[in-house]
Design a protein around this motif. Sequence first.
Motif, mmCIF file in Angstrom:
data_model
loop_
_atom_site.group_PDB
_atom_site.id
_atom_site.type_symbol
_atom_site.label_atom_id
_atom_site.label_comp_id
_atom_site.label_asym_id
_atom_site.label_seq_id
_atom_site.Cartn_x
_atom_site.Cartn_y
_atom_site.Cartn_z
ATOM 1 N N THR A 30 -5.573 -9.250 1.534
ATOM 2 C CA THR A 30 -6.262 -8.994 2.050
ATOM 3 C C THR A 30 -7.724 -9.589 1.139
ATOM 4 O O THR A 30 -7.947 -9.717 0.120
ATOM 5 C CB THR A 30 -6.745 -7.726 1.682
ATOM 6 O OG1 THR A 30 -6.098 -6.178 2.417
ATOM 7 C CG2 THR A 30 -8.345 -6.724 1.817
ATOM 8 N N ARG B 252 -8.472 0.523 -0.621
ATOM 9 C CA ARG B 252 -6.562 -0.410 -0.564
ATOM 10 C C ARG B 252 -6.007 0.561 -1.790
ATOM 11 O O ARG B 252 -6.295 -0.322 -2.864
ATOM 12 C CB ARG B 252 -6.737 -1.914 -0.766
ATOM 13 C CG ARG B 252 -5.991 -1.992 -0.342
ATOM 14 C CD ARG B 252 -5.840 -4.248 0.037
ATOM 15 N NE ARG B 252 -5.002 -4.311 0.213
ATOM 16 C CZ ARG B 252 -3.776 -4.707 -0.337
ATOM 17 N NH1 ARG B 252 -3.261 -4.117 -1.250
ATOM 18 N NH2 ARG B 252 -2.994 -5.386 0.694
ATOM 19 N N SER C 196 -3.806 -1.253 -5.462
ATOM 20 C CA SER C 196 -3.978 -2.518 -5.102
ATOM 21 C C SER C 196 -4.776 -3.169 -7.050
ATOM 22 O O SER C 196 -5.096 -2.606 -7.618
ATOM 23 C CB SER C 196 -4.784 -3.635 -4.519
ATOM 24 O OG SER C 196 -4.261 -2.371 -3.129
ATOM 25 N N ASP D 112 -1.245 -6.186 -3.214
ATOM 26 C CA ASP D 112 -1.103 -5.000 -3.780
ATOM 27 C C ASP D 112 -0.767 -4.752 -5.496
ATOM 28 O O ASP D 112 -0.395 -6.157 -5.764
ATOM 29 C CB ASP D 112 1.138 -4.564 -3.365
ATOM 30 C CG ASP D 112 0.850 -4.535 -1.552
ATOM 31 O OD1 ASP D 112 -0.470 -4.345 -1.409
ATOM 32 O OD2 ASP D 112 1.474 -4.753 -0.525
#
Length: 528
Positions: free
Chosen positions: A239, A259, A262, A361
């Motif tokens: 991202t 998110r 992460s 991630d």
Amino acid sequence: MKTLNLSGKFLSLLSLFLLSSFYRKNEVSMVTLLQEMGDRKSVAEFPQPVFKLKQESSYNRVSVTPEDVKTWFANADFNSAPAHHNFVRIDTINGSKEWVLMEHNSPGAIVRTWMPFPNDKNPNTDNIIKVYIDGDTVPTIQGNMLEVFNGDGIIPYPFAHKSLRSAVSFFPITYSKSCKVTTTKRPYFYQITYREYADNVKVKSFTIEDFRANKELITETGNILLGNNIDNSFNEANTVESKDKLLPAGEKESISLERPLSSLNTLQLKLKEEAFSDSMLTRNVFIRISFDGKETVNSPIGDFFGCGIGLNPYGDFYREVTEDYRFISRWVMPFKEKVEVSVENRTDSDIDVQLKISCSDYNWTDNTMYFHSSYRHDDEVPTRPYSDWNYITLKGKGVYVGDALTVFNPVKKWWGEGDEKIWVDNESFPSLYGTGTEDYYGYSWGGISTDFYEHPFHGQPQCNVYNKLNRKLKENERNTQGYSTETRVRSLDGIVFNESLKFDMEVWSWTDCVMKYSVGTSWYMLHD
């Protein structure tokens, strides 16, 4: 810099990194520590197995307690005459004297060494250094005291390198039972920083055979340390978010991202050239970061990115400041749910800002820590009487990973004789006691070593009028007047604390004057 082939070699190294967490839990070795060094994520995890960072140095042995002011600030932290005994002891081996610099009788690993030139004009020594491992009577490593640790000997660059009038090495030298380091002549100044593991931790001792067998890993890790590439940092992220706008004076602009599980891997702030007409811009533009609703970063960009006052380009393993006005952080900053990154304009003028972040991630574990960064400014620091100036005092459990010191010196004479004194977990005497401010930041002979230098783990982005854009030409010039910025970031030499950490730097100038001190500090910490 050499560019890696990202097909075969990258995938091979990636596989080693995926296995490294398993190996670290079962055995510590040169290989696992090299894997750890090349993986920016490693500093975000509380280490397993845990260790205590310690240091042997030539600090003045008369310094015993801060209650005795006269001896606490004593400055004879060297060995230049028979009367000086700032080392462990003298052994007689096969009829010859050897000066013992370090003796450690537990599993461990040397993770940093610093050795200065004999004087500010002489880069040569005939002193031989020997590293004895696990009680062996034959040294595993032996050679010229400077060449072994400056990149000219067995340990290659960038692990070992020539700093300003110093030899510095960050290559891990592991041992399962004990390590003794000696020299064949009286050692002048020195620092040896090492990890101490519990007796039940399995450590595979360093051998020359293992060193030679892992040449490819050593080369690949060295390339990783040198190979910062901002384009890849963003392209490989899952991202990417960005903002580009005119930021009015007194306001802030933020990027918020939800998110789960992460990490914020790259943060880039780009400013325009005209903004730097304000000489204090880097003092008055702030980076602020909140993770999971709690702000843990609040710092001027000069302190956070390590460039000091103004645009002073340089780069290390975790940060970079470029000539085209980009300020980049590559600290890996994990979070569970959300992150908010803000730029705050505390100047009197509107400024154009471009803010860009990348996230990916992250496998959150019980040992995952939040990133923190703070600062301290003090515009009136008297050099008399001598004193200790506190960088940071922390309560909790975490790992200290770096700092950037900026001072303003009103006179030409050298200002940085002061030693670092770092107390961990309420100990009665600092487990890390240094020999000088410039020694802590990886160089020596500070009064004359005023040129720019950079390395993956430390550097001098500015001193006097010099930086990367204006290099020093008169080698023998002595002038430390004005602003100086010194930086150090940590990998294998991160300072683990279970309860507390107190970091003081001694204020010790050759001149009775009033200085300005500013420091940005960074650490990771476990949260309840």
